[in-house]
Design an enzyme around this catalytic site. Structure first.
Site, PDB file in Angstrom:
ATOM      1  N   ASP A  10      -3.283  -2.036   2.470  1.00 30.11           N
ATOM      2  CA  ASP A  10      -3.321  -2.082   1.008  1.00 30.11           C
ATOM      3  C   ASP A  10      -1.978  -2.583   0.514  1.00 30.11           C
ATOM      4  OD1 ASP A  10      -4.415  -1.924  -1.482  1.00 30.11           O
ATOM      5  OD2 ASP A  10      -4.218   0.249  -1.690  1.00 30.11           O
ATOM      6  N   GLU A  48       4.671 -15.770   1.849  1.00 35.37           N
ATOM      7  CA  GLU A  48       3.257 -15.388   1.956  1.00 35.37           C
ATOM      8  C   GLU A  48       3.149 -13.966   2.498  1.00 35.37           C
ATOM      9  OE1 GLU A  48       0.640 -16.772   0.940  1.00 35.37           O
ATOM     10  OE2 GLU A  48       1.332 -18.781   0.428  1.00 35.37           O
ATOM     11  N   ASP A  80      -8.050  -3.336   1.684  1.00 34.78           N
ATOM     12  CA  ASP A  80      -8.315  -2.884   0.318  1.00 34.78           C
ATOM     13  C   ASP A  80      -7.658  -3.852  -0.665  1.00 34.78           C
ATOM     14  OD1 ASP A  80      -9.292  -1.304  -1.650  1.00 34.78           O
ATOM     15  OD2 ASP A  80      -8.226   0.519  -1.063  1.00 34.78           O
ATOM     16  N   HIS A 214      -3.042   3.043   1.025  1.00 33.96           N
ATOM     17  CA  HIS A 214      -2.837   3.045  -0.425  1.00 33.96           C
ATOM     18  C   HIS A 214      -1.741   4.029  -0.814  1.00 33.96           C
ATOM     19  CE1 HIS A 214      -3.742   3.118  -4.707  1.00 33.96           C
ATOM     20  NE2 HIS A 214      -3.825   4.430  -4.623  1.00 33.96           N
ATOM     21  N   LEU A 239       1.607  11.963   2.333  1.00 34.23           N
ATOM     22  CA  LEU A 239       0.473  12.731   1.779  1.00 34.23           C
ATOM     23  C   LEU A 239       0.970  13.855   0.887  1.00 34.23           C
ATOM     24  CD1 LEU A 239      -2.003  13.012   4.777  1.00 34.23           C
ATOM     25  CD2 LEU A 239      -1.914  11.339   2.961  1.00 34.23           C
TER      26      LEU A 239
END
Length: 239
Positions: A10, A48, A80, A214, A239
């Site tokens: 992500d 890139e 994602d 994410h 987390l």
């Protein structure tokens, strides 16, 4: 199924640093997919993003080898944050670049590879006929025909139960696949991975490595602003 490694990717776009993005890459390092290796890459303006991702991808492969003394037979990347308009770019550029990374390991190393785009911001809703009423489909329901895309191999997966309102499915678009697995095996892996997110007792909307990536990209981009210590790479510190 052999030695499967799954990765979640992500990207967080840092508004304070114009033109630069932070990508979180989280990969499994054991056969039960219960241990994870995390790395972040910073994209410089004009560079890139996928070039940075290749570095993280090779690191993830080497970490899997260091842990298991064997290279993975199959690699599944869940990507994602890719919209419909970017699917062709993702298929022709990102997926191919990931495949090229195998040459960094060995010229003869050619595992099965799948690149799957995960989309959760969609307007599609799915219902099930329960007598005369319409109801939410149960968790684990798959829809892979009729309303899917004409040019892509894709499916909708309902992974959560909702007590109120309408459940939102997640859209999976398989832009590259050389795994040589049955179609339902990939769907089953995607569903089982929604149970593997440690911060929630039930299922989440996307596979666990996507959710980890994410959280990692957001925390590093929003608060840390630099690459975390290498000592934290095998810990889920975000987390």
């Amino acid at each position: 199924m052999g030695n499967i490694m799954v990765l979640g990717v992500d990207v967080y776009h840092d508004p304070s640093r114009r033109g630069s993005s932070i990508a979180g890459v989280v990969s499994s390092v054991n056969s039960t997919m219960s241990r994870w290796y995390s790395s972040t890459v910073f994209q410089s303006p004009g560079q890139e993003l996928v070039d940075c991702l290749k570095v993280a991808f090779v690191k993830a492969l080497k970490k899997f080898h260091d842990t298991n003394n064997i290279w993975p037979d199959k690699v599944i990347v869940f990507r994602d944050g890719v919209g419909d308009s970017q699917l062709s770019l993702s298929a022709t550029y990102e997926a191919e670049q990931f495949k090229d990374s195998f040459n960094h390991i060995s010229d003869k190393y050619n595992p099965g590879f799948a690149f799957i785009v995960v989309q959760k911001r969609i307007n599609t809703r799915i219902f099930i006929q329960a007598g005369k009423e319409l109801d939410n489909p149960p968790p684990g329901s798959i829809l892979d025909h009729t309303v899917t895309k004409r040019d892509w191999y894709d499916f909708f997966l309902v992974s959560q139960h909702v007590g109120q309102g309408t459940v939102s499915p997640t859209h999976y678009v398989v832009v590259s696949d050389s795994l040589d697995l049955p179609v339902d095996a990939v769907q089953r892996i995607a569903y089982k991975l929604t149970h593997m997110y440690y911060n929630w007792p039930g299922t989440v909307r996307v596979p666990a490595p996507c959710q980890y990536a994410h959280k990692l990209a957001y925390q590093v981009g929003e608060h840390v602003h630099r690459e975390p210590s290498s000592l934290l790479e095998d810990r889920l510190f975000y987390l």
